[in-house]
Design a protein around this motif. Structure first.
Motif, PDB file in Angstrom:
ATOM      1  N   GLU A  74       0.633  -1.300  -0.159  1.00  0.00           N
ATOM      2  CA  GLU A  74       0.045  -0.039   0.048  1.00  0.00           C
ATOM      3  C   GLU A  74       0.969   1.240  -0.045  1.00  0.00           C
ATOM      4  N   LEU A  75       2.046   1.127   0.633  1.00  0.00           N
ATOM      5  CA  LEU A  75       2.855   2.243   0.696  1.00  0.00           C
ATOM      6  C   LEU A  75       3.432   2.638  -0.626  1.00  0.00           C
ATOM      7  N   ILE A  76       3.980   1.565  -1.155  1.00  0.00           N
ATOM      8  CA  ILE A  76       4.555   1.703  -2.627  1.00  0.00           C
ATOM      9  C   ILE A  76       3.366   2.177  -3.604  1.00  0.00           C
ATOM     10  N   ARG A  77       2.188   1.550  -3.428  1.00  0.00           N
ATOM     11  CA  ARG A  77       1.224   2.070  -4.320  1.00  0.00           C
ATOM     12  C   ARG A  77       0.974   3.654  -4.318  1.00  0.00           C
ATOM     13  N   ALA A  78       0.880   3.946  -3.223  1.00  0.00           N
ATOM     14  CA  ALA A  78       0.482   5.344  -2.659  1.00  0.00           C
ATOM     15  C   ALA A  78       1.622   6.021  -3.239  1.00  0.00           C
ATOM     16  N   ALA A  79       2.967   5.675  -3.383  1.00  0.00           N
ATOM     17  CA  ALA A  79       3.937   6.456  -3.526  1.00  0.00           C
ATOM     18  C   ALA A  79       4.018   6.469  -5.396  1.00  0.00           C
ATOM     19  N   LEU A  80       3.719   5.341  -5.871  1.00  0.00           N
ATOM     20  CA  LEU A  80       3.763   5.351  -7.276  1.00  0.00           C
ATOM     21  C   LEU A  80       2.605   6.271  -8.017  1.00  0.00           C
ATOM     22  N   HIS A  81       1.386   6.169  -7.102  1.00  0.00           N
ATOM     23  CA  HIS A  81       0.371   6.906  -7.807  1.00  0.00           C
ATOM     24  C   HIS A  81       0.802   8.438  -7.660  1.00  0.00           C
ATOM     25  N   ILE A  82       1.311   8.793  -6.812  1.00  0.00           N
ATOM     26  CA  ILE A  82       1.892  10.450  -6.744  1.00  0.00           C
ATOM     27  C   ILE A  82       3.046  10.597  -7.861  1.00  0.00           C
ATOM     28  N   TYR A  83       3.991   9.944  -7.627  1.00  0.00           N
ATOM     29  CA  TYR A  83       5.118  10.141  -8.622  1.00  0.00           C
ATOM     30  C   TYR A  83       5.334   9.699 -10.093  1.00  0.00           C
ATOM     31  N   LEU A  84       4.114   8.744 -10.284  1.00  0.00           N
ATOM     32  CA  LEU A  84       3.943   8.405 -11.805  1.00  0.00           C
ATOM     33  C   LEU A  84       3.287   9.447 -12.516  1.00  0.00           C
ATOM     34  N   PRO A  85       3.696  10.127 -13.783  1.00  0.00           N
ATOM     35  CA  PRO A  85       2.776  11.002 -14.206  1.00  0.00           C
ATOM     36  C   PRO A  85       1.682  10.209 -14.852  1.00  0.00           C
ATOM     37  N   LYS A  86       0.581  11.093 -15.079  1.00  0.00           N
ATOM     38  CA  LYS A  86      -0.666  10.339 -15.711  1.00  0.00           C
ATOM     39  C   LYS A  86      -0.283  10.294 -17.423  1.00  0.00           C
ATOM     40  N   PRO A  87      -0.780   9.473 -17.967  1.00  0.00           N
ATOM     41  CA  PRO A  87      -0.532   9.515 -19.633  1.00  0.00           C
ATOM     42  C   PRO A  87      -1.357  10.626 -20.140  1.00  0.00           C
ATOM     43  N   MET A  88      -0.905  11.205 -21.196  1.00  0.00           N
ATOM     44  CA  MET A  88      -1.484  12.259 -21.820  1.00  0.00           C
ATOM     45  C   MET A  88      -2.778  11.831 -22.539  1.00  0.00           C
ATOM     46  N   THR A  89      -3.776  12.612 -22.643  1.00  0.00           N
ATOM     47  CA  THR A  89      -5.114  12.354 -22.996  1.00  0.00           C
ATOM     48  C   THR A  89      -5.448  12.831 -24.484  1.00  0.00           C
ATOM     49  N   VAL A  90      -4.864  14.002 -24.839  1.00  0.00           N
ATOM     50  CA  VAL A  90      -5.016  14.678 -25.869  1.00  0.00           C
ATOM     51  C   VAL A  90      -4.644  14.114 -27.204  1.00  0.00           C
ATOM     52  N   ILE A  91      -5.344  13.893 -28.133  1.00  0.00           N
ATOM     53  CA  ILE A  91      -5.081  13.355 -29.458  1.00  0.00           C
ATOM     54  C   ILE A  91      -4.721  14.463 -30.358  1.00  0.00           C
ATOM     55  N   PRO A  92      -3.462  14.092 -30.894  1.00  0.00           N
ATOM     56  CA  PRO A  92      -2.961  15.525 -31.817  1.00  0.00           C
ATOM     57  C   PRO A  92      -3.781  15.220 -33.111  1.00  0.00           C
ATOM     58  N   ASP A  93      -3.908  16.306 -33.740  1.00  0.00           N
ATOM     59  CA  ASP A  93      -4.900  16.527 -34.967  1.00  0.00           C
ATOM     60  C   ASP A  93      -4.265  17.929 -35.512  1.00  0.00           C
ATOM     61  N   THR A  94      -3.028  17.633 -36.133  1.00  0.00           N
ATOM     62  CA  THR A  94      -2.384  18.810 -37.059  1.00  0.00           C
ATOM     63  C   THR A  94      -2.765  18.803 -38.582  1.00  0.00           C
ATOM     64  N   GLY A  95      -3.525  17.877 -39.197  1.00  0.00           N
ATOM     65  CA  GLY A  95      -3.870  17.872 -40.270  1.00  0.00           C
ATOM     66  C   GLY A  95      -2.751  17.187 -41.337  1.00  0.00           C
ATOM     67  N   ASN A  96      -1.967  16.318 -40.456  1.00  0.00           N
ATOM     68  CA  ASN A  96      -1.090  15.699 -41.205  1.00  0.00           C
ATOM     69  C   ASN A  96      -0.775  14.385 -40.387  1.00  0.00           C
ATOM     70  N   LEU A  97      -0.847  13.309 -41.174  1.00  0.00           N
ATOM     71  CA  LEU A  97      -0.860  11.974 -40.373  1.00  0.00           C
ATOM     72  C   LEU A  97       0.712  11.694 -39.874  1.00  0.00           C
ATOM     73  N   ARG A  98       1.632  11.915 -40.625  1.00  0.00           N
ATOM     74  CA  ARG A  98       2.841  11.742 -40.021  1.00  0.00           C
ATOM     75  C   ARG A  98       3.253  12.576 -38.830  1.00  0.00           C
ATOM     76  N   ASN A  99       3.044  13.720 -38.788  1.00  0.00           N
ATOM     77  CA  ASN A  99       3.122  14.660 -37.670  1.00  0.00           C
ATOM     78  C   ASN A  99       2.334  14.189 -36.397  1.00  0.00           C
ATOM     79  N   ASP A 100       0.941  14.021 -36.585  1.00  0.00           N
ATOM     80  CA  ASP A 100       0.159  13.405 -35.627  1.00  0.00           C
ATOM     81  C   ASP A 100       0.856  12.158 -35.043  1.00  0.00           C
ATOM     82  N   VAL A 101       1.186  11.211 -35.700  1.00  0.00           N
ATOM     83  CA  VAL A 101       1.626  10.069 -35.189  1.00  0.00           C
ATOM     84  C   VAL A 101       3.200  10.260 -34.209  1.00  0.00           C
ATOM     85  N   VAL A 102       3.835  11.128 -34.857  1.00  0.00           N
ATOM     86  CA  VAL A 102       5.262  11.599 -34.101  1.00  0.00           C
ATOM     87  C   VAL A 102       4.772  12.253 -32.775  1.00  0.00           C
TER      88      VAL A 102
END
Lengths: 196, 196
Positions: free
Chosen positions: A59-87
């Motif tokens: 439980e201690l370590i889970r709590a520490a990871l919960h705080i210190y691990l950044p949450k993954p990004m949620t926005v999906i890129p949409d630049t009008g260009n497939l190659r740039n979006d994937v990058v």
DNA sequence: CATATTAGAAACGGTTAAGTATCTTATTTG
DNA sequence: CAAATAAGATACTTAACCGTTTCTAATATG
């Protein structure tokens, strides 16, 4: 003279110090080799204080990871260009890993089979999270299809998942953040050329 | 009546039984969770007998892995056709994994960070063995170049290592033997199309 | 058949670390 | 300033498991 006779920490200040110590011990030693004693010592306190807050090591370590691990990004890129979006999509996956650093990635990979921690492991390292991460990729591809860049129906699933697969392989095999050079190589040397 | 009063095993017979028990315990539980007691019990003998032969747990398990893990193939396919050579190359890597089975693969992956066992882990799972396994791939590609199928000098290293990388990713992420369908997909859907 | 080996059985000692309990003491709060 | 709260320090209990030791008994070998 007259130094502060003592400086006993309490409440949130102490708790944060413990969680930071737990995170550092985890990064340095991994779950199996850190001990409640070592975390307490690092936080300059003692085991009893830890057990007053978390009922056990997991439980201690889970709590520490919960705080210190950044949450993954949620926005999906949409630049009008497939190659740039994937990058940009891959860069969004790489960013959290750069923040946590190689030591922590190494430690996290070592815990991939540890049931008591698996829920705290970032999806990019976790097996069975393809669909969740792959959804963003699919949206990117659908956008590209609307622009006439590709024909999604005639793309093999294997090609669709290729950027993510190669990214994951990179992390799993090198145990460190994925470089920008690697990301552009995956996209420009492998993925884009496969779209005819 | 007159059953055999006893049937005390000795020497090689007993030793083989212990090594088999050790291998089974390893496949079932992994290194961390198997104990000398559990191996002894499974072999229907006792700890002291184990310690008379191997000085510690790591040595016992290394010996068991040495016997039960198939050696990787050494012959390099040369059929006069690049596509077929690469498929056969990957099948040669897949074969040993099919023999050991999913449970053992899972257990082996769990030990990738265990220094005392790492030398016993098959190269296909080990980090830092790219060059050794990649050498065969390079030979295959040179043969193809002699036949005029490709121009090696203008191939990106990333494409050269792609079949092996994807194969490894498959094992690391699925923890089971790689199917023939996956192998042909890697070659026919990804690798070959990238050669113009 | 006598002797040397070696398996079987069980107890023992040592280490590590988890988790608990107890008592003292600093600091907060009413 | 008194009482309550929570940290500090330390000792203790428990458990797992490694590796050792000792003794008995089966079996191989000369």
């Amino acid at each position: 003279m007259d130094e502060q006779k003592s400086n006993r920490r309490r409440g949130e200040v102490l708790e944060s110090a413990i969680l930071q110590a737990a995170w550092e011990e985890f990064s340095d030693l991994g779950y199996a080799h850190l001990t409640m004693e070592s975390v307490a010592a690092r936080a300059k306190t003692n085991k009893a204080v830890l057990y007053r807050r978390w009922s056990n090591k997991a439980e201690l370590i889970r709590a520490a990871l919960h705080i210190y691990l950044p949450k993954p990004m949620t926005v999906i890129p949409d630049t009008g260009n497939l190659r740039n979006d994937v990058v940009l999509y891959l860069r969004g996956l790489a960013e959290p890993l750069q923040i946590v650093g190689a030591d922590a990635i190494h430690a996290l990979i070592g815990e991939l089979l540890n049931k008591s921690l698996i829920s705290a492991i970032p999806p990019i390292l976790q097996p069975g999270t393809e669909s969740k991460l792959g959804a963003a990729m699919l949206t990117i591809l659908k956008n590209a299809e609307k622009r006439g860049e590709i024909n999604l129906a005639q793309m093999s699933p294997r090609i669709i998942s290729l950027p993510l697969d190669l990214f994951r392989y990179e992390v799993l095999s090198r145990h460190e953040p994925v470089s920008d050079k690697t990301i552009t190589e995956i996209v420009d040397v492998i993925f884009m050329p496969l779209l005819k």
